[in-house]
Design a protein around this motif. Structure first.
Motif, short mmCIF file in Angstrom:
data_model
loop_
_atom_site.label_atom_id
_atom_site.label_comp_id
_atom_site.label_asym_id
_atom_site.label_seq_id
_atom_site.Cartn_x
_atom_site.Cartn_y
_atom_site.Cartn_z
N ILE A 813 14.56 -8.88 46.52
CA ILE A 813 14.36 -10.29 46.15
C ILE A 813 14.83 -10.47 44.71
CG2 ILE A 813 12.66 -12.12 45.84
CD1 ILE A 813 10.93 -10.68 47.92
N PRO A 814 15.78 -11.37 44.46
CA PRO A 814 16.29 -11.53 43.08
C PRO A 814 15.18 -11.89 42.11
CG PRO A 814 17.69 -12.70 44.65
CD PRO A 814 16.47 -12.27 45.40
N SER A 815 15.09 -11.12 41.04
CA SER A 815 14.03 -11.38 40.06
C SER A 815 14.27 -12.67 39.29
CB SER A 815 13.93 -10.20 39.09
OG SER A 815 15.16 -10.02 38.40
N ASN A 816 15.53 -13.11 39.22
CA ASN A 816 15.80 -14.31 38.44
C ASN A 816 15.41 -15.59 39.16
OD1 ASN A 816 17.83 -14.37 40.33
ND2 ASN A 816 19.45 -14.90 38.88
N LEU A 817 14.83 -15.47 40.36
CA LEU A 817 14.26 -16.68 40.98
C LEU A 817 13.15 -17.25 40.11
CD1 LEU A 817 14.06 -15.74 44.78
CD2 LEU A 817 15.69 -17.26 43.66
N SER A 818 12.64 -16.43 39.21
CA SER A 818 11.60 -16.91 38.30
C SER A 818 12.14 -17.97 37.36
CB SER A 818 11.05 -15.75 37.48
OG SER A 818 12.08 -15.15 36.70
N HIS A 819 13.47 -18.10 37.26
CA HIS A 819 14.05 -19.15 36.41
C HIS A 819 13.95 -20.52 37.07
CE1 HIS A 819 16.77 -15.81 34.56
NE2 HIS A 819 15.53 -15.74 34.13
N CYS A 820 13.64 -20.53 38.34
CA CYS A 820 13.47 -21.81 39.07
C CYS A 820 12.09 -22.33 38.75
CB CYS A 820 13.67 -21.61 40.56
SG CYS A 820 15.28 -20.90 41.01
N SER A 821 11.96 -22.95 37.63
CA SER A 821 10.64 -23.31 37.10
C SER A 821 9.92 -24.38 37.91
CB SER A 821 10.77 -23.78 35.65
OG SER A 821 11.65 -24.89 35.57
N LYS A 822 10.65 -25.09 38.78
CA LYS A 822 10.03 -26.14 39.58
C LYS A 822 9.73 -25.68 41.01
CE LYS A 822 12.26 -29.88 36.99
NZ LYS A 822 13.15 -31.08 37.07
N LEU A 823 9.90 -24.39 41.28
CA LEU A 823 9.74 -23.87 42.63
C LEU A 823 8.30 -24.06 43.11
CD1 LEU A 823 11.70 -22.50 44.59
CD2 LEU A 823 10.79 -20.31 43.85
N VAL A 824 8.17 -24.69 44.28
CA VAL A 824 6.87 -24.96 44.90
C VAL A 824 6.63 -24.03 46.08
CG1 VAL A 824 5.50 -26.69 46.13
CG2 VAL A 824 6.87 -27.37 44.15
N THR A 825 7.66 -23.80 46.88
CA THR A 825 7.54 -22.93 48.05
C THR A 825 8.68 -21.94 48.07
OG1 THR A 825 6.44 -24.62 49.39
CG2 THR A 825 7.51 -22.84 50.58
N ILE A 826 8.33 -20.67 48.25
CA ILE A 826 9.34 -19.65 48.49
C ILE A 826 8.97 -18.96 49.79
CG2 ILE A 826 8.11 -18.06 46.93
CD1 ILE A 826 10.83 -16.68 46.45
N ASP A 827 9.81 -19.10 50.79
CA ASP A 827 9.55 -18.56 52.12
C ASP A 827 10.71 -17.64 52.50
OD1 ASP A 827 8.92 -17.94 54.70
OD2 ASP A 827 8.76 -20.01 55.41
N LEU A 828 10.47 -16.34 52.38
CA LEU A 828 11.47 -15.32 52.72
C LEU A 828 11.00 -14.48 53.90
CD1 LEU A 828 12.32 -14.05 49.11
CD2 LEU A 828 13.18 -16.07 50.28
N ALA A 829 10.03 -14.97 54.64
CA ALA A 829 9.42 -14.19 55.71
C ALA A 829 10.42 -13.88 56.81
CB ALA A 829 8.23 -14.96 56.29
N ASP A 830 10.08 -12.81 57.57
CA ASP A 830 10.84 -12.43 58.76
C ASP A 830 12.30 -12.15 58.45
OD1 ASP A 830 8.74 -12.88 60.94
OD2 ASP A 830 8.73 -14.81 59.91
N ASN A 831 12.51 -11.28 57.46
CA ASN A 831 13.83 -10.79 57.13
C ASN A 831 13.74 -9.28 56.94
OD1 ASN A 831 16.01 -12.97 56.74
ND2 ASN A 831 14.20 -13.91 55.78
N ASN A 832 14.67 -8.71 56.24
CA ASN A 832 14.68 -7.27 55.99
C ASN A 832 14.70 -6.96 54.50
OD1 ASN A 832 14.87 -6.58 58.82
ND2 ASN A 832 17.02 -7.23 58.74
N VAL A 846 4.38 -23.52 38.96
CA VAL A 846 4.01 -24.60 39.89
C VAL A 846 4.11 -24.16 41.34
CG1 VAL A 846 4.63 -26.41 38.26
CG2 VAL A 846 6.34 -25.57 39.87
N LEU A 847 4.32 -22.87 41.58
CA LEU A 847 4.40 -22.38 42.95
C LEU A 847 3.10 -22.66 43.69
CD1 LEU A 847 6.19 -18.91 43.20
CD2 LEU A 847 6.51 -20.89 44.67
N GLU A 848 3.24 -23.16 44.92
CA GLU A 848 2.09 -23.40 45.79
C GLU A 848 2.03 -22.41 46.95
OE1 GLU A 848 2.18 -27.43 47.10
OE2 GLU A 848 2.13 -28.26 45.06
N GLN A 849 3.19 -21.93 47.38
CA GLN A 849 3.23 -21.03 48.53
C GLN A 849 4.19 -19.88 48.27
OE1 GLN A 849 4.46 -23.93 51.53
NE2 GLN A 849 2.43 -23.83 52.45
N ILE A 850 3.71 -18.67 48.49
CA ILE A 850 4.56 -17.47 48.48
C ILE A 850 4.45 -16.86 49.87
CG2 ILE A 850 4.94 -15.19 47.48
CD1 ILE A 850 3.73 -16.17 44.90
N LEU A 851 5.53 -16.89 50.62
CA LEU A 851 5.54 -16.44 52.01
C LEU A 851 6.58 -15.33 52.16
CD1 LEU A 851 5.49 -20.00 53.66
CD2 LEU A 851 3.55 -18.60 52.96
#
Length: 1187
Positions: A813-832, A846-851
């Motif tokens: 999972i790219p660590s620089n996703l943390s630069h997305c300061s407005k991220l509310v939902t990150i859904d990476l489920a059901d992958n490899n 402001v994250l509300e969901q980590i999936l």
């Protein structure tokens, strides 16, 4: 080289020739001396005989003048000119000044079009006397042109330029060429017209600047250059024209400041500079113009305040400063302008209050202070202005009531106070205003009823009282105002019905607006009598009935708005005859039928009919006839058939929406001709085929929704031309294939990209999507994307939702996703995905969901949740994460759902914990880990918890706690007003015996406790019944001993109970499965239960597997091979009742009953009847009811 004296002689002779031409006839020279005065010029005809010999009959020299006579010629041939005049005359003659007749013909020659033949008579052959030509005025003595007045009009406008030769009409005093179509510049040669008093070039198309040479026209009294295209500044040099009384340069493009030098124009009465670009302040010195009657500077960019010096202008009648940037207070000094009739200072930035002192200007007829920032109350003193006809205070901040005394202003024609904060009611005294034509009180806070007294305003044409808090009905008495043209009562709280009398009496009615009220009844049929009706809007009410067919009799009808009512029936066929109908909005009703006949409404511009029960097909000729169509929105109906290609003939089509209908066929490529398209929605239909490549012509489209169809093929490459796209929705088209075009990266305005549920879309997620800087929602779930998640997505500063679940993505999972300061939902489920969960996600505050469920993530969970104040859901199940989950949970206190099941967490549950960090937790799933130790007591005190799964761990100890603290399990959700009762938008799988139940949403009524497959011991606590609203309870595969709590069956919401694979003994309590229970699944197998299975309950309909194997002592239905014997019944009896105690009870009871039967008469009678009754009675079982 010519002799200079000879040259002067020749000039003098030419002058003489002109003089003779003007004052001789037939070449005969009068003997008497004639002096023609013209300024400083004097022409003498004495001594003409001396020069006659040297002149031919045409006035030319006969040969050369002898040298010895040149001095005499120099002296005498000037005919009395003084020196200055000689120089001026010489200059004019050298310019070859033509005659007035010639000048006029040259003016005519500069005119290119003369549609009405105004200049047709300007012809020497037709009329040799040019003084009689149309528009020409001459001096009767000199025959010089003194006036040129050619005013145009409709169909009579001259087209051409102004001939510079007009500067040779040196006697001209008036030049009036207004209302024509003259172009080009104002000739600088007009500065030669020193006798000019009036120059009027109003309403032409003249350009360039105002010539400064006009300053030499020192006799100028009137200058009118208004309504042209003049640029530059107002020349300060014009201040030299000290006789100027009237200046009008309005409606041009002049700029700069108002020349302060104009303050020398002491005779100025009128100064009009409206509709230009003047800037800066108004020179205070204008207050010294004692003769000033009108000062008008509307529509400029003037700043500063209104000069207080204007209070000295006692002759001022009109002060018009509308639409500037003036600020400050309205000067009280204006009260000294005792002649003031019109005060127009609206559309500025004026503050303060409306000065009560202005009421001293008793001649005031017109007051407009609209669109400022004025406040306070409306001065009651203004009601004493006897001549007041117009009072406009719109768009300010006035408060309080409307003074009732305005009803005494008998001349009042217009009262407009729209857009203020006025309160109270509409004064009934307004009923006395018989001259009132306009009453506009829109957008205030007025309340009460609409006064019936307004019916006495017999001149009323416009009644605008919308957007207030008026109540009651629309008074039928208003129908007596037979001149009414506009009625606006919209956005109030009006009730009742619309009276048919409005349609019967108001023959001049053009606009009727009653939307946004609580009106009932139907639309009156009588509106069909209003043949001048242009707009009828009654949307957002509670109207019923049908659309009146009589409205087809209103040929002027342009707008018909009835949306958001309960109107039924079809759209009348007669609407096909309404050729001016351009806006038809009937959305959110229950209309039926089709719209085929509307294709005849050739002026149709906006058609909104969404959310009805319309059916039929889209009219095939809609595009052929309605070429002005701009909006066609009829989503959520039952339209069927195909989309007509003719709609491609609507070049202005901007909004096209047929979502959620039953359209079939393909999307016509002709629609790509609608290049102005902004919103295109065909989602949720049954369309097939490919997306037309012609959609690449939609260069201005913002919303493209084609989801929920059966489209196929790839995403067209041409869509990369749609640079203005904001939302691209192509999801739920399972036959679409191909890859995501990398060219989408050029969409700098794209906010939503939804391509999910398209399993045939493959390939990598383009790295270039990181260039879509406006992207907020990227939803690509349930596709077949492979590769890695592009690190470039970390550049998306506006990204709010990243959903790529259920693909074939891998890598870390790219660590620089943390630069997305407005991220509310990150859904990476059901992958490899592999590797750790990036600790940097803790920066997404402001994250509300980590999936992240169902991947191959490893390592410890090191995310610091402390700054993630909005986080509610953490789903990391089915990975290989390790460590102590509670170490992470302890850093945060707003979790609602935590799913960390199916990992490798192996620590013990902490004995103590800050419960406030989990106070909002409703779902905690920790099953299928390696958790150790005992279940701490604090876990049973989490107040919001409603779903708990600790199954498949290595937990030990007893199950004990204060279950009454778990309000999530014992609070009726229907009585809960807390936000904690809102559905959790996450799926949940609950295993019940050998099958699974999947819930797409977790509602408050869904409660579950699962501690199965651990090593718990001891008895099942009796207080477990405090979980009064539990639905699923699973305690299986532990080592519980003792009996089943007898009140467990009182859990009335219980649907599934699994106590299997424990060491439970004794009987099944009869409360389990009793009448009224919802129990559907029961697991008691692999225990040591005995005795009869309670009869007459739901559990007797369950399978044997609910009880077997194990429980060798159980008998009765549904166990087919284990019927209960009398011994079983006795054992069951003894197991639950003490035999000695029961015997004592029987004895005591028998004695008591016997005493009753021996002493109470009715009982003795009952006993006798019972003994005589031969009918046998069935035996009764103490616990099991009727056998």
């Amino acid at each position: 080289m010519a002799n200079p004296k000879l040259l002067l002689l020749m000039i003098s002779l030419v002058c003489n020739s002109y003089a003779f031409a003007a004052h001789e006839e037939g070449g005969v020279v009068e003997e008497s001396t004639q002096i023609l005065s013209h300024g400083d010029m004097k022409i003498s005809n004495s001594k003409t005989e001396e020069v006659q010999g040297f002149l031919s009959s045409e006035g030319k020299l006969n040969g050369e003048v002898p040298e010895e006579h040149l001095d005499d010629w120099e002296e005498h041939a000037t005919f009395g000119y003084n020196n200055d005049a000689k120089i001026s005359l010489s200059r004019k003659l050298l310019q070859n000044t033509p005659s007035d007749e010639g000048v006029l013909l040259q003016f005519k020659q500069a005119i290119m079009k003369d549609p009405s033949g105004v200049l047709r008579g300007w012809n020497i052959s037709a009329n040799a006397d040019y003084c009689q030509w149309r528009g020409v005025t001459c001096d009767p003595q000199t025959k010089r042109v003194v006036g040129l007045n050619i005013t145009g009009g409709d169909g009579t406008k001259l087209v051409g330029t102004i001939s510079p030769k007009l500067g040779s009409l040196t006697s001209l005093t008036s030049l009036a060429l207004k209302n024509n179509t003259l172009v080009g510049r104002i000739p600088i040669e007009l500065g030669n017209l020193t006798y000019l008093e009036v120059i009027d070039l109003h309403d032409n198309n003249l350009t360039s600047s105002i010539p400064t040479e006009l300053s030499t026209c020192t006799n100028l009294r009137m200058l009118d250059f208004g309504t042209n295209n003049l640029t530059g500044q107002l020349p300060v040099e014009l201040a030299k024209c000290t006789h100027l009384e009237f200046i009008n340069v309005s409606a041009n493009m002049l700029g700069g400041t108002i020349p302060a030098g104009f303050t020398t124009l002491r005779n100025l009465t009128t100064f009009i500079i409206d509709l230009n670009r003047f800037v800066g302040p108004i020179p205070p010195a204008f207050g010294n113009f004692s003769n000033l009657v009108e000062f008008s500077a509307k529509g400029n960019n003037l700043t500063g305040g209104i000069p207080t010096t204007f209070g000295k202008l006692t002759s001022l009648e009109v002060l018009a400063l509308h639409d500037n940037y003036l600020n400050g207070l309205i000067p009280k000094e204006l009260a000294s302008c005792t002649s003031l009739r019109q005060l127009d200072i609206g559309a500025n930035n004026l503050t303060g209050q409306l000065p009560v002192e202005l009421a001293k200007c008793t001649h005031l007829e017109f007051i407009d202070v609209s669109a400022n920032m004025l406040g306070g109350t409306i001065p009651a003193e203004f009601t004493t202005l006897p001549n007041l006809t117009t009072f406009i205070i719109d768009l300010n901040r006035f408060v309080g009531p409307i003074p009732p005394a305005f009803g005494n202003c008998s001349n009042l024609v217009k009262f407009s106070a729209k857009g203020n904060n006025l309160t109270g009611g509409i004064p009934t005294t307004f009923g006395k205003l018989t001259s009132l034509e306009v009453l506009a009180l829109h957008d205030n806070y007025l309340n009460g009823l609409i006064p019936k007294q307004l019916a006495s305003c017999t001149s009323l044409r416009q009644l605008d009282i919308g957007a207030n808090n008026l109540t009651g009905e629309i008074p039928v008495e208003l129908s007596n105002c037979i001149h009414l043209e506009t009625i606006d009562v919209s956005s109030n709280i009006l009730t009742g019905e619309i009276s048919p009398e409005f349609g019967n009496k108001l023959q001049n009615l053009t606009v009727f607006l009653a939307m946004w009220n609580n009106l009932t009844g139907s639309i009156p049929e009588s509106f069909g009598n209003c043949t001048k009706l242009v707009s009828l809007a009654v949307n957002n009410n509670r109207l019923t009935g049908t659309i009146p067919a009589t409205l087809a009799n209103c040929p002027e009808l342009q707008g018909f708005l009835i949306g958001f009512n309960n109107i039924t029936g079809p759209i009348p066929q007669g609407f096909a005859n309404l050729q001016k109908l351009s806006v038809l909005m009937f959305q959110n009703n229950s209309l039926t039928g089709g719209i085929e006949h509307l294709q005849n409404c050739s002026a149709m511009w906006i058609l909104h009919g969404e959310y009805n029960n319309l059916s039929g097909s889209i009219p095939p000729r809609f595009g052929d006839n309605c070429t002005e169509l701009w909006q066609l929105h009829v989503s959520y109906n039952n339209f069927s058939g195909t989309i007509p290609p003719s709609l491609g003939n609507c070049p202005k089509l901007w909004n096209f929406a047929f979502s959620s209908n039953n359209l079939t066929g393909t999307i016509p490529p002709e629609l790509g001709n609608c290049k102005d398209m902004m919103n295109f929605q065909l989602d949720e239909n049954h369309l097939h085929g490919t997306i037309p490549s012609s959609f690449g012509n939609f260069t201005g489209v913002k919303y493209l929704h084609l989801d929920g169809n059966d489209l196929e093929g790839p995403i067209p490459e041409s869509l990369v031309n749609c640079k203005s796209l904001v939302r691209l929705h192509l999801q739920n088209n399972p036959k679409m294939n191909g890859t995501i075009p990398p060219g989408l990266s050029g969409m700098q305005f794209l906010e939503d990209l939804a391509l999910y549920n398209n399993p045939l879309i493959t390939g990598d997620i383009p790295e270039s999507l990181g260039n879509c800087s406006s992207l907020k929602n990227l939803v690509l779930s349930n596709n077949s994307h492979a590769g890695v998640l592009p690190a470039s997505l970390g550049r998306l500063q506006n990204l709010e939702r990243l959903v790529v679940s259920n693909n074939l993505l891998g890598g870390t999972i790219p660590s620089n996703l943390s630069h997305c300061s407005k991220l509310v939902t990150i859904d990476l489920a059901d992958n490899n995905f592999t590797g750790p969960v990036p600790a940097s996600l803790g920066n997404c505050t402001v994250l509300e969901q980590i999936l992240l469920a169902n991947n191959n993530l490893q390592g410890e969970l090191t995310v610091d949740f402390r700054n993630m104040t909005a986080l509610q859901t953490l789903s990391i199940s089915n990975n290989s994460l390790q460590g102590n989950i509670f170490t992470s949970l302890a850093t945060y206190n707003n979790f609602i759902m935590v799913d960390a099941s199916q990992n490798q967490f192996s620590e013990s549950l902490p004995a103590t914990f800050n419960m406030s960090s989990l106070a909002a937790l409703r779902v905690l799933l920790l099953g299928n880990n390696n958790l150790q130790g005992q279940i701490p007591s604090w876990l049973w005190e989490l107040p919001a918890l409603q779903v708990l799964d600790l199954s498949h761990n290595n937990l030990t100890g007893q199950l004990s706690g204060n279950f009454s603290m778990m309000r999530g399990f014992n609070t009726d959700s229907s009585n809960s007003s807390s936000n904690n009762s809102a559905p959790i938008q996450q799926s949940l799988v609950i295993t019940v015996k050998d099958h699974q139940l999947k819930y797409d949403y977790i509602i408050s009524a869904l409660t579950s406790m699962n501690v199965a497959v651990n090593r718990l011991v001891g008895t099942i606590p009796l207080n477990i019944v405090d979980l009064s609203k539990v639905v699923f309870l699973n305690l299986s595969a532990n080592a519980f001993t003792g009996t089943i709590p007898p009140d467990l069956g009182n859990l009335r919401e219980l649907q599934s109970l699994d106590l299997s694979s424990n060491l439970l003994t004794s009987q099944i309590p009869p409360s389990i499965g009793k009448s009224g229970s919802y129990l559907a699944t029961l697991g008691l197998a692999n225990n040591d239960l005995s005795g009869p299975i309670p009869s007459g309950t739901q559990i007797q309909s369950m399978k044997e597997s609910s009880f077997l194997p194990g429980n060798d002592g159980l008998c009765g239905s549904p166990l087919i091979n284990r019927p209960c014997t009398s011994t079983d019944t006795k054992n069951a009896f003894s197991d639950v009742i003490s035999e000695p105690g029961f015997a004592i009870g029987i004895v005591v009871g028998f004695v008591s009953v016997a005493a009753v039967f021996l002493t109470w008469g009715p009982a003795r009678t009952f006993l006798r009847l019972s003994v005589l009754d031969p009918k046998p009675r069935p035996a009764k079982s103490l616990w099991r009811g009727p056998m």
